[in-house]
Design an enzyme around this catalytic site. Structure first.
Site, PDB file in Angstrom:
ATOM      1  N   GLU A 298       0.223 -12.380  -1.620  1.00 41.30           N
ATOM      2  CA  GLU A 298      -1.170 -12.297  -2.087  1.00 41.30           C
ATOM      3  C   GLU A 298      -1.490 -13.451  -3.036  1.00 41.30           C
ATOM      4  O   GLU A 298      -0.691 -13.761  -3.925  1.00 41.30           O
ATOM      5  CB  GLU A 298      -1.396 -10.972  -2.832  1.00 41.30           C
TER       6      GLU A 298
ATOM      7  N   LYS B 279       4.340 -11.429   3.574  1.00 37.33           N
ATOM      8  CA  LYS B 279       2.930 -11.607   3.180  1.00 37.33           C
ATOM      9  C   LYS B 279       2.870 -11.788   1.663  1.00 37.33           C
ATOM     10  O   LYS B 279       3.498 -11.029   0.918  1.00 37.33           O
ATOM     11  CB  LYS B 279       2.074 -10.414   3.618  1.00 37.33           C
TER      12      LYS B 279
ATOM     13  N   GLU C  47      -9.285  -9.631   2.825  1.00 37.28           N
ATOM     14  CA  GLU C  47      -9.592  -8.251   2.433  1.00 37.28           C
ATOM     15  C   GLU C  47     -10.898  -8.174   1.652  1.00 37.28           C
ATOM     16  O   GLU C  47     -11.077  -8.879   0.641  1.00 37.28           O
ATOM     17  CB  GLU C  47      -8.431  -7.680   1.590  1.00 37.28           C
TER      18      GLU C  47
ATOM     19  N   SER D 178       0.844  -1.200   0.000  1.00 45.16           N
ATOM     20  CA  SER D 178       0.000   0.000   0.000  1.00 45.16           C
ATOM     21  C   SER D 178       0.878   1.248   0.000  1.00 45.16           C
ATOM     22  O   SER D 178       0.385   2.353  -0.225  1.00 45.16           O
ATOM     23  CB  SER D 178      -0.941   0.006   1.217  1.00 45.16           C
TER      24      SER D 178
END
Ligand code: KIV
Length: 264
Positions: free
Chosen positions: A117, A115, A185, A48
């Site tokens: 995705e 992390k 999410e 982000s």
């Protein structure tokens, strides 16, 4: 005020015991504030940063070098929470040597876990390989921003029985691959509840309702610094944008009127 270092094993143990509190961080001064507040279990150097630091519309431009740089910026001031860094878009090279090298660079920069995705079967195999070699991995399902173009925009996931089944299955596969937690999410609340109840590792929700094992919000969003991002799931715990605006206007007024610096 806890000063005990939080590790991946503590995150795992938190399941059904306490709600996990998580946020993002990209620089040293905020890392120090987060450390001093002693209220966080996990801090993410998220991609982000593409939005927050770089001002881009997606996270796709964020490079491995960017993640390494920002992880280094955070790590010296952050002592207690678990420090997790994102694997950037397409950083999961299909070449195993490059994959290991990418992970090694992130961990050497100071991350204590990575992390990743997505849930493609090949990706789950790679995660299994990494966890088998001792790389702690956190999964990320639902509206995975790195897949924004294939998902067709920022919209809630798991709304149909088929997509909810895919997400349930993916969560199980990530658990089997050795992940110590999964970010959920923008997933339908009922589906994220079902996922949370069906796996033994903690789920960390963002826009996925109250039934996850923990919550994460982007730091600058929860502090009210980003006036352009106001999704319905976001709660503003501060309006720093307004406070900074007031401080800067006061500074300008005092300089222009020769109040600051004082003459005596
Ligand atoms: O990049 C990020 O900050 C994230 C969180 C929003 C979960 O992935």
């Amino acid at each position: 005020m806890s000063t005990k270092k939080i590790r991946t094993t503590d995150i795992l143990k938190a399941k059904n015991q306490k709600k996990l509190v998580c946020t993002t961080c990209y620089d040293s001064i905020f890392a120090k504030v987060l450390q001093d507040s002693s209220s966080l279990d996990l801090v993410l150097v998220g991609d982000s940063l593409g939005h927050i630091v770089q001002g881009n519309h997606t996270t796709l431009d964020v490079t491995l070098e960017n993640i390494i740089y920002h992880t280094k910026c955070v790590k010296n001031s952050l002592k207690t929470p678990l420090l997790v860094s994102d694997m950037p878009f397409l950083g999961m090279s299909t070449d195993t040597a490059t994959l290991f090298e990418n992970c090694q660079k992130i961990l050497v920069a100071g991350a204590e876990a990575i992390k990743i995705e997505g849930h493609h079967p090949h990706l789950c195999d790679q995660i299994s390989l990494l966890t088998g070699y001792g790389v702690p991995v956190m999964g990320h399902l639902g509206l995975t921003p790195q897949h924004i173009h294939s998902l067709g925009g920022y919209k809630k996931q798991g709304k149909t029985p088929k997509s909810s089944e895919i997400l349930m299955d993916a969560a199980k596969r990530l658990e089997d691959a050795g992940c110590f937690g999964i970010v959920l999410e923008l997933i339908d609340f009922e589906v994220s509840q079902k996922i949370t109840e069906s796996i033994t590792i903690p789920t960390i929700g963002i826009g996925s309702g109250p039934y996850c094992d923990g919550q994460i919000l982007v730091l600058h969003d929860l502090l009210g610094m980003n006036t352009e991002f106001t999704p319905s799931f976001l709660k503003l715990y501060e309006t720093l944008h307004l406070k900074i605006d007031t401080a800067l206007k006061t500074f300008a007024h005092e300089v222009q009127n020769e109040i600051f610096p004082p003459k005596t």
